[in-house]
Design a protein around this motif. Structure first.
Motif, short mmCIF file in Angstrom:
data_model
loop_
_atom_site.label_atom_id
_atom_site.label_comp_id
_atom_site.label_asym_id
_atom_site.label_seq_id
_atom_site.Cartn_x
_atom_site.Cartn_y
_atom_site.Cartn_z
N ASN A 283 0.84 -1.21 0.00
CA ASN A 283 0.00 0.00 0.00
C ASN A 283 0.87 1.25 0.00
N LYS A 286 2.19 1.70 -3.34
CA LYS A 286 1.12 2.04 -4.31
C LYS A 286 0.71 3.52 -4.20
N ASP A 315 5.47 6.45 4.64
CA ASP A 315 5.66 6.83 3.23
C ASP A 315 5.47 8.33 3.07
N ARG A 334 -12.52 2.66 0.86
CA ARG A 334 -11.45 3.18 0.01
C ARG A 334 -11.57 4.69 0.04
N CYS A 335 -10.44 5.38 0.19
CA CYS A 335 -10.51 6.83 0.37
C CYS A 335 -10.29 7.54 -0.96
N SER A 338 -8.57 6.96 -4.35
CA SER A 338 -8.56 5.58 -4.86
C SER A 338 -9.99 5.08 -5.09
N LYS A 346 -9.47 -3.07 -3.79
CA LYS A 346 -10.82 -3.54 -3.42
C LYS A 346 -11.20 -3.10 -2.00
N GLY A 347 -10.29 -2.46 -1.30
CA GLY A 347 -10.60 -2.02 0.07
C GLY A 347 -10.65 -3.18 1.05
N LEU A 350 -6.52 -3.61 4.22
CA LEU A 350 -6.38 -3.15 5.60
C LEU A 350 -7.31 -3.90 6.56
#
Ligand code: ADP
Length: 386
Positions: A283, A286, A315, A334-335, A338, A346-347, A350
């Motif tokens: 993540n 990404k 990050d 998903r925020c 994204s 696909k959320g 996490l």
């Protein structure tokens, strides 16, 4: 003072009693459900309005002296036998009573039947209160059937996912192997870059696939916890190696800071630890388009038998708006951006991370600022070899 000998006092007392009886009669009449009382021969001695109405009587009093046979021949025997049992044994009955009426319709009642006693404590009859629960029972049956159907559908879905995993993973791994082999042969930089893109995309697909499979298995509680000894640093390194193509492709930096004093091998569920770290690190890569991703491992707490490692994955990526901080570990969240299709996913990652961390009795926290980056901090406990 009331003088009972006085005629007018007597009349007043009798009027008073009559008024009270009428009041009680009124209350009994209005009671909900079927309220009735019978003598030892199962002959009705009274009932409430609802029961009279049910027996198609215009007045409650009309029931006195009647038996079940006068109304519902088909109902009579079983109900009478149950009443007799209660009166003979002197023990109240609370339970369901199934009644089939002459027109063959079936009703289920929740009945309370209590023996009635006289002043000498002899049983002189029975008081019954029966509530029609036919609709409730029907709904219960429908719910049970719906639950069974949902469970079956869930099993079918799980079976489908299991088959799908096998059918998709095999060709994906094949692609991965061929691409890795071609990368070693290819000299042309442009073609090497194409191959790298295929490698990254295939790796991402494999990760989604894992998350989807884990999602269905976690829901079923079907992933066993297996604690065994493993080399933590080696595990981390293997993840970083796996992600190296993506890092190179994005021209960002990926570094590992591993503090001194961490034992080489720890005892824990390697599978879960691998999935937690892989999801968080992939993540971070990404969602970072410039700058760096850092993995920092240190000892949070240590005893002779246990060690708690703190793993920070930071990050310099797009960051996460504070409004998502509370809900980001829920499934399918998903925020921005994204969730608008800017980044694939696909959320589920996490959510899998959180579930696995809970299984391991660890914790995870998030600090993040939009456009500055994010820091996910995990505390993971491990046992130590004696
Ligand atoms: P997915 O990445 O497949 O969408 P995840 O559950 O892994 O699913 O992540 C949920 C969302 O959290 C992502 O869609 C993204 O919006 C946000 N997110 C997760 N990690 C980061 C990160 N390091 N930086 C910014 N946003 C992140």
């Amino acid at each position: 003072m009331i003088d009972i000998e006085k005629e007018e006092d007597k009349t007043r007392i009798i009027d008073n009693l009559k008024e009270k009886v009428a009041h009680l009669e009124n209350i009994i009449g209005l009671l909900p459900g079927h309220v009735y009382w019978v003598d030892r021969q199962n002959i009705f001695q009274g009932c409430n309005d609802a029961h009279a109405q049910f027996a198609q009587l215009s007045k409650r009093k009309e029931i006195v002296g009647k038996t079940y046979h006068d109304f519902w021949e088909s109902v009579a025997c079983d109900t009478e036998l149950l009443n007799l049992k209660v009166m003979e044994e002197g023990v109240p009955y609370v339970g369901e009573e199934k009644v089939i009426f002459p027109d063959q319709h079936e009703s289920i009642y929740l009945s309370h039947k209590v023996p009635l006693h006289n002043a000498n404590d002899d049983v002189i009859g029975l008081l019954g209160i029966s509530l029609d629960i036919t609709d409730r029972k029907r709904m219960e049956k429908e719910l049970k059937l719906a639950k069974e159907a949902a469970e079956l559908a869930n099993e079918t879905k799980t079976e489908f996912i299991r088959n799908m995993e096998h059918d998709i993973r095999t060709p994906l791994c094949g692609i991965m192997n061929v691409v890795t082999y071609l990368q070693t042969l290819e000299k042309d930089d442009n073609k090497k870059e194409f191959l790298s893109d295929i490698h990254i995309a295939t790796q991402e697909l494999l990760n989604y696939l894992e998350n989807i499979v884990e999602f269905s298995q976690i829901t079923l509680g079907a992933i066993p916890l297996i604690f065994r000894e493993f080399d933590f640093k080696q595990l981390l390194q293997s993840i970083l190696n796996l992600e190296s193509a993506a890092v190179k492709d994005k021209r960002i930096e990926l570094s590992l800071h591993y503090e001194d004093g961490i034992p080489q091998s720890v005892i824990g569920d390697r599978f879960r630890v691998h999935r937690i770290l892989l999801n968080l690190i992939s993540n971070a890569i990404k969602f970072t388009n410039k700058g760096k991703v850092q993995v920092h491992v240190s000892v949070h707490e240590q005893s002779s038998r246990e060690i708690i490692l703190e793993i920070k994955i930071s990050d310099t990526g797009i960051g996460i708006h504070p409004k998502y901080h509370e809900i980001i570990f829920e499934k399918f969240v998903r925020c921005d951006p994204s969730n608008k299709g800017v980044y694939k996913g696909k959320g589920l990652g996490l959510w899998v991370v959180k579930s696995f961390i809970e299984d391991l009795n660890g914790s995870i926290t998030l600090e993040s600022e939009l456009e500055k980056g994010s820091v996910f901090t995990c505390l993971l406990p491990f046992k130590l070899q004696n």
